[in-house]
Design a protein around this motif. Structure first.
Motif, PDB file in Angstrom:
ATOM      1  N   LYS A 133       0.573  -1.112  -0.124  1.00  0.00           N
ATOM      2  CA  LYS A 133       0.137  -0.098  -0.070  1.00  0.00           C
ATOM      3  C   LYS A 133       0.856   1.158  -0.025  1.00  0.00           C
ATOM      4  CE  LYS A 133      -3.087  -1.350   3.083  1.00  0.00           C
ATOM      5  NZ  LYS A 133      -4.397  -1.277   3.978  1.00  0.00           N
ATOM      6  N   LYS A 134       1.973   1.254  -0.392  1.00  0.00           N
ATOM      7  CA  LYS A 134       3.041   2.469  -0.693  1.00  0.00           C
ATOM      8  C   LYS A 134       2.752   3.184  -1.978  1.00  0.00           C
ATOM      9  CE  LYS A 134       6.521   0.436   2.333  1.00  0.00           C
ATOM     10  NZ  LYS A 134       7.598  -0.165   2.495  1.00  0.00           N
ATOM     11  N   TYR A 135       2.005   2.243  -2.788  1.00  0.00           N
ATOM     12  CA  TYR A 135       2.101   2.985  -4.133  1.00  0.00           C
ATOM     13  C   TYR A 135       0.397   2.339  -4.804  1.00  0.00           C
ATOM     14  CZ  TYR A 135       2.525   3.280  -9.282  1.00  0.00           C
ATOM     15  OH  TYR A 135       2.199   3.538 -10.812  1.00  0.00           O
ATOM     16  N   ILE A 136      -0.163   3.177  -5.207  1.00  0.00           N
ATOM     17  CA  ILE A 136      -1.623   2.879  -5.944  1.00  0.00           C
ATOM     18  C   ILE A 136      -1.355   2.864  -7.396  1.00  0.00           C
ATOM     19  CG2 ILE A 136      -3.742   3.868  -6.504  1.00  0.00           C
ATOM     20  CD1 ILE A 136      -3.919   5.160  -3.533  1.00  0.00           C
ATOM     21  N   PRO A 137      -1.661   1.633  -8.006  1.00  0.00           N
ATOM     22  CA  PRO A 137      -1.379   1.813  -9.485  1.00  0.00           C
ATOM     23  C   PRO A 137      -2.266   2.280 -10.551  1.00  0.00           C
ATOM     24  CG  PRO A 137      -2.660  -0.165  -8.583  1.00  0.00           C
ATOM     25  CD  PRO A 137      -2.184   0.687  -7.506  1.00  0.00           C
ATOM     26  N   SER A 138      -1.655   2.869 -11.559  1.00  0.00           N
ATOM     27  CA  SER A 138      -2.380   3.478 -12.561  1.00  0.00           C
ATOM     28  C   SER A 138      -3.693   2.487 -12.837  1.00  0.00           C
ATOM     29  CB  SER A 138      -1.393   3.924 -13.832  1.00  0.00           C
ATOM     30  OG  SER A 138      -1.252   2.566 -14.257  1.00  0.00           O
ATOM     31  N   ALA A 139      -4.667   3.084 -13.588  1.00  0.00           N
ATOM     32  CA  ALA A 139      -5.817   2.383 -14.017  1.00  0.00           C
ATOM     33  C   ALA A 139      -5.338   1.183 -14.982  1.00  0.00           C
ATOM     34  CB  ALA A 139      -6.855   3.167 -14.506  1.00  0.00           C
ATOM     35  N   VAL A 140      -4.437   1.531 -15.849  1.00  0.00           N
ATOM     36  CA  VAL A 140      -3.754   0.554 -16.756  1.00  0.00           C
ATOM     37  C   VAL A 140      -3.205  -0.518 -15.964  1.00  0.00           C
ATOM     38  CG1 VAL A 140      -2.188   0.355 -18.795  1.00  0.00           C
ATOM     39  CG2 VAL A 140      -3.552   2.389 -18.556  1.00  0.00           C
ATOM     40  N   LEU A 141      -2.313  -0.220 -15.153  1.00  0.00           N
ATOM     41  CA  LEU A 141      -1.581  -1.312 -14.524  1.00  0.00           C
ATOM     42  C   LEU A 141      -2.617  -2.108 -13.736  1.00  0.00           C
ATOM     43  CD1 LEU A 141       0.945  -2.896 -13.662  1.00  0.00           C
ATOM     44  CD2 LEU A 141       1.390  -0.918 -11.993  1.00  0.00           C
ATOM     45  N   ALA A 142      -3.547  -1.474 -13.005  1.00  0.00           N
ATOM     46  CA  ALA A 142      -4.391  -2.134 -12.155  1.00  0.00           C
ATOM     47  C   ALA A 142      -5.298  -3.323 -13.417  1.00  0.00           C
ATOM     48  CB  ALA A 142      -5.409  -1.387 -11.621  1.00  0.00           C
ATOM     49  N   LEU A 143      -5.586  -2.770 -14.424  1.00  0.00           N
ATOM     50  CA  LEU A 143      -6.242  -3.425 -15.282  1.00  0.00           C
ATOM     51  C   LEU A 143      -5.682  -4.687 -16.018  1.00  0.00           C
ATOM     52  CD1 LEU A 143      -8.338  -0.883 -17.264  1.00  0.00           C
ATOM     53  CD2 LEU A 143      -9.249  -2.613 -15.843  1.00  0.00           C
ATOM     54  N   LYS A 144      -4.167  -4.558 -15.960  1.00  0.00           N
ATOM     55  CA  LYS A 144      -3.463  -5.624 -16.398  1.00  0.00           C
ATOM     56  C   LYS A 144      -3.344  -6.621 -15.589  1.00  0.00           C
ATOM     57  CE  LYS A 144      -0.284  -2.824 -19.480  1.00  0.00           C
ATOM     58  NZ  LYS A 144       1.271  -2.445 -19.790  1.00  0.00           N
ATOM     59  N   ILE A 145      -3.141  -6.353 -14.121  1.00  0.00           N
ATOM     60  CA  ILE A 145      -3.039  -7.259 -13.004  1.00  0.00           C
ATOM     61  C   ILE A 145      -4.285  -8.164 -12.866  1.00  0.00           C
ATOM     62  CG2 ILE A 145      -3.027  -7.455 -10.691  1.00  0.00           C
ATOM     63  CD1 ILE A 145      -0.914  -5.113 -10.536  1.00  0.00           C
ATOM     64  N   SER A 146      -5.321  -7.252 -13.026  1.00  0.00           N
ATOM     65  CA  SER A 146      -6.643  -8.125 -12.987  1.00  0.00           C
ATOM     66  C   SER A 146      -7.019  -9.021 -14.240  1.00  0.00           C
ATOM     67  CB  SER A 146      -7.889  -7.202 -12.965  1.00  0.00           C
ATOM     68  OG  SER A 146      -8.100  -6.317 -14.206  1.00  0.00           O
ATOM     69  N   LYS A 147      -6.362  -8.587 -15.271  1.00  0.00           N
ATOM     70  CA  LYS A 147      -6.416  -9.568 -16.225  1.00  0.00           C
ATOM     71  C   LYS A 147      -5.720 -10.789 -16.307  1.00  0.00           C
ATOM     72  CE  LYS A 147      -6.203  -9.559 -21.518  1.00  0.00           C
ATOM     73  NZ  LYS A 147      -6.124  -8.701 -22.539  1.00  0.00           N
ATOM     74  N   ILE A 148      -4.375 -10.600 -15.536  1.00  0.00           N
ATOM     75  CA  ILE A 148      -3.579 -11.731 -15.494  1.00  0.00           C
ATOM     76  C   ILE A 148      -4.356 -12.864 -14.405  1.00  0.00           C
ATOM     77  CG2 ILE A 148      -1.413 -12.463 -14.156  1.00  0.00           C
ATOM     78  CD1 ILE A 148      -0.754 -11.244 -16.960  1.00  0.00           C
ATOM     79  N   PHE A 149      -4.903 -12.176 -13.433  1.00  0.00           N
ATOM     80  CA  PHE A 149      -5.594 -13.153 -12.597  1.00  0.00           C
ATOM     81  C   PHE A 149      -7.005 -13.428 -13.114  1.00  0.00           C
ATOM     82  CE2 PHE A 149      -2.617 -10.912  -9.431  1.00  0.00           C
ATOM     83  CZ  PHE A 149      -1.674 -12.226  -9.441  1.00  0.00           C
ATOM     84  N   ASN A 150      -7.645 -13.105 -13.880  1.00  0.00           N
ATOM     85  CA  ASN A 150      -8.895 -13.072 -14.497  1.00  0.00           C
ATOM     86  C   ASN A 150     -10.177 -12.662 -13.619  1.00  0.00           C
ATOM     87  OD1 ASN A 150     -10.611 -13.924 -16.570  1.00  0.00           O
ATOM     88  ND2 ASN A 150     -10.765 -15.974 -15.924  1.00  0.00           N
ATOM     89  N   MET A 151      -9.720 -11.895 -13.100  1.00  0.00           N
ATOM     90  CA  MET A 151     -10.641 -11.140 -11.806  1.00  0.00           C
ATOM     91  C   MET A 151     -11.186  -9.665 -12.069  1.00  0.00           C
ATOM     92  SD  MET A 151      -8.788 -12.200  -8.545  1.00  0.00           S
ATOM     93  CE  MET A 151     -10.146 -11.753  -7.243  1.00  0.00           C
ATOM     94  N   PRO A 152     -12.432  -9.586 -11.699  1.00  0.00           N
ATOM     95  CA  PRO A 152     -12.751  -8.053 -11.974  1.00  0.00           C
ATOM     96  C   PRO A 152     -12.159  -7.200 -11.042  1.00  0.00           C
ATOM     97  CG  PRO A 152     -14.724  -9.720 -11.181  1.00  0.00           C
ATOM     98  CD  PRO A 152     -13.429 -10.266 -11.111  1.00  0.00           C
ATOM     99  N   LEU A 153     -11.865  -5.956 -11.562  1.00  0.00           N
ATOM    100  CA  LEU A 153     -11.096  -4.991 -10.864  1.00  0.00           C
ATOM    101  C   LEU A 153     -11.547  -4.773  -9.286  1.00  0.00           C
ATOM    102  CD1 LEU A 153      -8.633  -3.290 -11.651  1.00  0.00           C
ATOM    103  CD2 LEU A 153     -10.222  -1.573 -12.328  1.00  0.00           C
ATOM    104  N   ASP A 154     -12.677  -4.866  -9.184  1.00  0.00           N
ATOM    105  CA  ASP A 154     -13.409  -4.500  -7.711  1.00  0.00           C
ATOM    106  C   ASP A 154     -13.214  -5.513  -6.676  1.00  0.00           C
ATOM    107  OD1 ASP A 154     -15.251  -5.711  -9.041  1.00  0.00           O
ATOM    108  OD2 ASP A 154     -16.873  -4.463  -8.249  1.00  0.00           O
ATOM    109  N   SER A 155     -12.567  -6.877  -7.266  1.00  0.00           N
ATOM    110  CA  SER A 155     -12.553  -7.993  -6.652  1.00  0.00           C
ATOM    111  C   SER A 155     -11.062  -8.070  -6.123  1.00  0.00           C
ATOM    112  CB  SER A 155     -12.973  -9.455  -7.317  1.00  0.00           C
ATOM    113  OG  SER A 155     -14.269  -9.397  -7.558  1.00  0.00           O
ATOM    114  N   LEU A 156     -10.265  -7.275  -6.942  1.00  0.00           N
ATOM    115  CA  LEU A 156      -8.819  -7.310  -6.494  1.00  0.00           C
ATOM    116  C   LEU A 156      -8.342  -6.179  -5.872  1.00  0.00           C
ATOM    117  CD1 LEU A 156      -6.490  -9.138  -7.147  1.00  0.00           C
ATOM    118  CD2 LEU A 156      -6.268  -7.863  -9.333  1.00  0.00           C
ATOM    119  N   PHE A 157      -8.804  -4.966  -6.094  1.00  0.00           N
ATOM    120  CA  PHE A 157      -8.855  -3.744  -5.293  1.00  0.00           C
ATOM    121  C   PHE A 157     -10.106  -3.180  -4.553  1.00  0.00           C
ATOM    122  CE2 PHE A 157      -5.737  -3.944  -8.863  1.00  0.00           C
ATOM    123  CZ  PHE A 157      -4.494  -3.706  -8.348  1.00  0.00           C
ATOM    124  N   GLU A 158      -9.817  -2.610  -3.439  1.00  0.00           N
ATOM    125  CA  GLU A 158     -10.847  -1.950  -2.646  1.00  0.00           C
ATOM    126  C   GLU A 158     -10.505  -0.781  -2.145  1.00  0.00           C
ATOM    127  OE1 GLU A 158     -12.619  -3.999   1.032  1.00  0.00           O
ATOM    128  OE2 GLU A 158     -12.795  -5.608  -0.651  1.00  0.00           O
TER     129      GLU A 158
END
Length: 66
Positions: free
Chosen positions: A36-61
């Motif tokens: 929690k020292k860095y909040i990812p950009s929207a693009v990075l957050a979407l890339k991470i959620s795609k890797i895990f095949n999860m909706p963004l709001d299930s991975l970040f809150e």
């Protein structure tokens, strides 16, 4: 912002370095997001959620103080 990246990495048997390589950032960036020292950009957050095949709001809150 809370995130569940560390949990999902463990479920997928990925190191921070593995995930970093898949999304095109450094291992330190993944570590900073997880701690929690860095909040990812929207693009990075979407890339991470795609890797895990999860909706963004299930991975970040959002925290109450966000």
């Amino acid at each position: 912002m809370k995130n569940y990246i560390k949990i999902e990495r463990a479920r997928h048997n990925l190191t921070q370095g593995d995930l970093a390589e898949k999304v095109g950032v450094s291992r330190q960036t993944i570590n900073s997001i997880e701690t929690k020292k860095y909040i990812p950009s929207a693009v990075l957050a979407l890339k991470i959620s795609k890797i895990f095949n999860m909706p963004l709001d299930s991975l970040f809150e959002l925290d109450d103080d966000d």
